[in-house]
Design a protein around this motif. Structure first.
Motif, short mmCIF file in Angstrom:
data_model
loop_
_atom_site.label_atom_id
_atom_site.label_comp_id
_atom_site.label_asym_id
_atom_site.label_seq_id
_atom_site.Cartn_x
_atom_site.Cartn_y
_atom_site.Cartn_z
N PRO A 16 0.83 -1.21 0.00
CA PRO A 16 0.00 0.00 0.00
C PRO A 16 0.86 1.25 0.00
O PRO A 16 1.89 1.30 0.66
CB PRO A 16 -0.80 -0.13 1.31
CG PRO A 16 -0.77 -1.58 1.63
CD PRO A 16 0.55 -2.09 1.12
N LEU A 99 -13.93 2.54 -4.60
CA LEU A 99 -13.05 2.39 -5.76
C LEU A 99 -13.47 3.37 -6.84
O LEU A 99 -14.66 3.48 -7.16
CB LEU A 99 -13.14 0.95 -6.29
CG LEU A 99 -12.41 0.62 -7.59
CD1 LEU A 99 -10.90 0.78 -7.44
CD2 LEU A 99 -12.74 -0.81 -8.03
N LYS A 115 -9.75 11.85 -4.65
CA LYS A 115 -8.68 11.37 -3.78
C LYS A 115 -8.31 12.43 -2.75
O LYS A 115 -8.10 12.12 -1.56
CB LYS A 115 -7.45 11.01 -4.63
CG LYS A 115 -6.33 10.37 -3.82
CD LYS A 115 -6.77 9.02 -3.25
CE LYS A 115 -5.66 8.34 -2.49
NZ LYS A 115 -6.08 7.06 -1.91
N ASP A 120 -7.57 8.06 2.03
CA ASP A 120 -7.42 6.61 1.99
C ASP A 120 -8.75 5.86 1.94
O ASP A 120 -8.76 4.63 1.81
CB ASP A 120 -6.64 6.14 3.22
CG ASP A 120 -5.18 6.56 3.15
OD1 ASP A 120 -4.72 6.87 2.04
OD2 ASP A 120 -4.51 6.57 4.21
N LEU A 123 -9.81 4.16 -3.30
CA LEU A 123 -8.68 3.67 -4.10
C LEU A 123 -8.87 4.18 -5.52
O LEU A 123 -9.88 3.90 -6.16
CB LEU A 123 -8.63 2.14 -4.10
CG LEU A 123 -7.45 1.51 -4.84
CD1 LEU A 123 -6.17 1.66 -4.00
CD2 LEU A 123 -7.71 0.04 -5.15
N THR A 124 -7.91 4.96 -6.01
CA THR A 124 -8.01 5.54 -7.35
C THR A 124 -7.16 4.74 -8.32
O THR A 124 -5.97 4.54 -8.11
CB THR A 124 -7.57 7.01 -7.36
OG1 THR A 124 -6.27 7.12 -6.76
CG2 THR A 124 -8.55 7.86 -6.59
N ASP A 138 -3.41 5.97 -6.87
CA ASP A 138 -2.97 4.77 -6.16
C ASP A 138 -2.37 3.77 -7.13
O ASP A 138 -1.34 3.17 -6.86
CB ASP A 138 -4.15 4.15 -5.41
CG ASP A 138 -4.59 5.02 -4.25
OD1 ASP A 138 -3.74 5.39 -3.42
OD2 ASP A 138 -5.80 5.36 -4.18
N ASN A 152 4.07 2.63 -9.08
CA ASN A 152 2.69 2.16 -8.94
C ASN A 152 2.04 1.89 -10.29
O ASN A 152 0.81 1.77 -10.38
CB ASN A 152 1.86 3.19 -8.17
CG ASN A 152 1.71 4.50 -8.92
OD1 ASN A 152 2.62 4.90 -9.65
ND2 ASN A 152 0.57 5.16 -8.77
N ILE A 341 -6.11 -5.19 -7.58
CA ILE A 341 -7.05 -4.24 -6.98
C ILE A 341 -7.79 -4.90 -5.81
O ILE A 341 -7.98 -4.28 -4.75
CB ILE A 341 -8.03 -3.71 -8.04
CG1 ILE A 341 -7.27 -2.84 -9.05
CG2 ILE A 341 -9.16 -2.92 -7.38
CD1 ILE A 341 -8.11 -2.40 -10.23
N ARG A 344 -5.55 -4.88 -2.88
CA ARG A 344 -5.41 -3.53 -2.30
C ARG A 344 -6.66 -3.14 -1.51
O ARG A 344 -6.58 -2.54 -0.43
CB ARG A 344 -5.15 -2.51 -3.40
CG ARG A 344 -3.77 -2.61 -4.04
CD ARG A 344 -2.68 -2.23 -3.05
NE ARG A 344 -2.87 -0.87 -2.58
CZ ARG A 344 -2.39 0.22 -3.17
NH1 ARG A 344 -1.64 0.10 -4.26
NH2 ARG A 344 -2.60 1.41 -2.67
N LEU A 345 -7.85 -3.47 -2.04
CA LEU A 345 -9.08 -3.15 -1.34
C LEU A 345 -9.20 -3.92 -0.03
O LEU A 345 -9.69 -3.39 0.98
CB LEU A 345 -10.28 -3.44 -2.24
CG LEU A 345 -10.47 -2.52 -3.44
CD1 LEU A 345 -11.57 -3.05 -4.36
CD2 LEU A 345 -10.79 -1.09 -3.00
N GLY A 348 -7.35 -2.29 2.76
CA GLY A 348 -7.82 -0.99 3.23
C GLY A 348 -8.89 -1.07 4.27
O GLY A 348 -9.24 -0.07 4.88
#
Length: 348
Positions: A16, A99, A115, A120, A123-124, A138, A152, A341, A344-345, A348
């Motif tokens: 992250p 998202l 964003k 946070d 998530l972009t 992100d 990234n 993705i 990453r989600l 979070g």
């Protein structure tokens, strides 16, 4: 990590990091799981919606456009503010999407504003080269021919899309399949684009394509399924209908579009080279993809790099008026990016 690592490597290594149906602008409901931002053109929608579905999220599609005079400014010179966005009320609520998937120039500032606003909580993910520092998102998902650099950045072979094995299997069973197939004859699906900044589709290009298709039919006995797009010139549609409309299938542009079925059941696919998305979708089938290269109205370096890459990978070959067969492993970029993705989600 160096940009250009395979998608699988990025998934392992990344951690992250801190902070028609033509769609219409919609007002976002409370707490939607995903927003997709773009000006609403088909190629962008295909990429964003294909990725959202692969992630497993419902989405709300929102059209975003920059106001004048900001639309003419370099993105780096545009303030990250709602006042530069037309009809910004669609994204002005206090509830954050989890998202945001954006695509194209007119979605960059709206995504960055979200964003900035939600930090946070959102998530972009931007698809294609944002033409600004990719670190402001992100994640940035860009095909290798865009040559975007950043820790990234997820580099893909071609464009993301909605075509999956499940989609193809369902399309192959649709009633349209009976209209396209003729027993005992190979089926060649012909996917047509149209003029853009780089390709004008002059008469000599149209005549050359028609001649090569005629040669293909005469030498292989194939049946053609010719599918145009909204960009396809009327002169090209008319030329191919007059040449092939009696013995082959030529979509009229008004009835239900059998595009997915034509991809799913084809023995080979001929596609004009003016669209990275169309070639990428054809390549998702695993069928031989023959590219009809076009005259450039201006130097198309990105397209050249893309086509050279797919030829090196053994995915495509130039269309020369004959039916060819070969095999290759279709790119699976959309699902690979979706997995990153999802991870990453979940963090979070």
């Amino acid at each position: 990590m160096v940009t250009g690592s395979p998608v699988s490597d990025l998934r392992k290594e990344q951690r992250p990091i801190a902070p028609k149906a033509t769609p219409t602008t919609v007002h976002a409901p409370a707490a939607p799981p995903c927003w997709t931002l773009s000006i609403g053109v088909a190629g962008m929608l295909s990429q964003m919606h294909g990725l959202a579905r692969a992630v497993g999220r419902d989405f709300v599609n929102i059209e975003t456009r920059l106001r004048s005079p900001w639309r003419w400014f370099p993105l780096s010179a545009i303030p990250c503010s709602p006042r530069v966005i037309r009809q910004h009320d669609a994204i002005a609520g206090d509830t954050s999407p989890q998202l945001v998937i954006s695509c194209g120039r007119h979605s960059v500032i709206p995504a960055l504003w979200l964003k900035q606003k939600f930090g946070d909580d959102v998530l972009t993910v931007h698809i294609q080269d944002p033409t600004i520092d990719p670190g402001r998102f992100d994640l940035v998902v860009a095909p290798e021919h865009d040559q975007v650099r950043g820790s990234n950045v997820i580099e893909t072979a071609g464009a993301l899309h909605r075509i999956s094995q499940g989609v193809l299997e369902e399309a192959a069973q649709s009633p349209a399949a009976d209209r396209l197939r003729v027993d005992g004859r190979p089926l060649v699906s012909v996917i047509l684009g149209g003029p853009n900044r780089y390709y004008a589709f002059p008469e000599e290009d149209i005549a050359r394509l028609a001649g090569r298709l005629d040669q293909l039919v005469r030498t292989s006995g194939a049946r053609l399924a010719i599918i145009g797009s909204r960009r396809t010139p009327a002169s090209l549609r008319e030329r191919l209908y007059n040449s092939f409309g009696n013995a082959h299938f030529v979509w009229d542009g008004e009835s239900e579009n059998p595009y997915l079925t034509a991809l799913a059941i084809a023995d080979a696919i001929v596609v004009t080279g003016d669209s990275v998305s169309m070639v990428s979708e054809a390549a998702a089938t695993g069928h031989p993809v023959l590219v009809e290269y076009l005259s450039e109205r201006r130097r198309a370096r990105r397209f050249r790099r893309f086509h050279e890459s797919f030829q090196r990978r053994g995915i495509t070959r130039p269309f020369e008026g004959r039916l060819e067969t070969w095999s290759y492993e279709p790119p699976r970029d959309t699902e690979a990016v979706a997995q990153i993705i999802r991870e990453r989600l979940s963090q979070g």
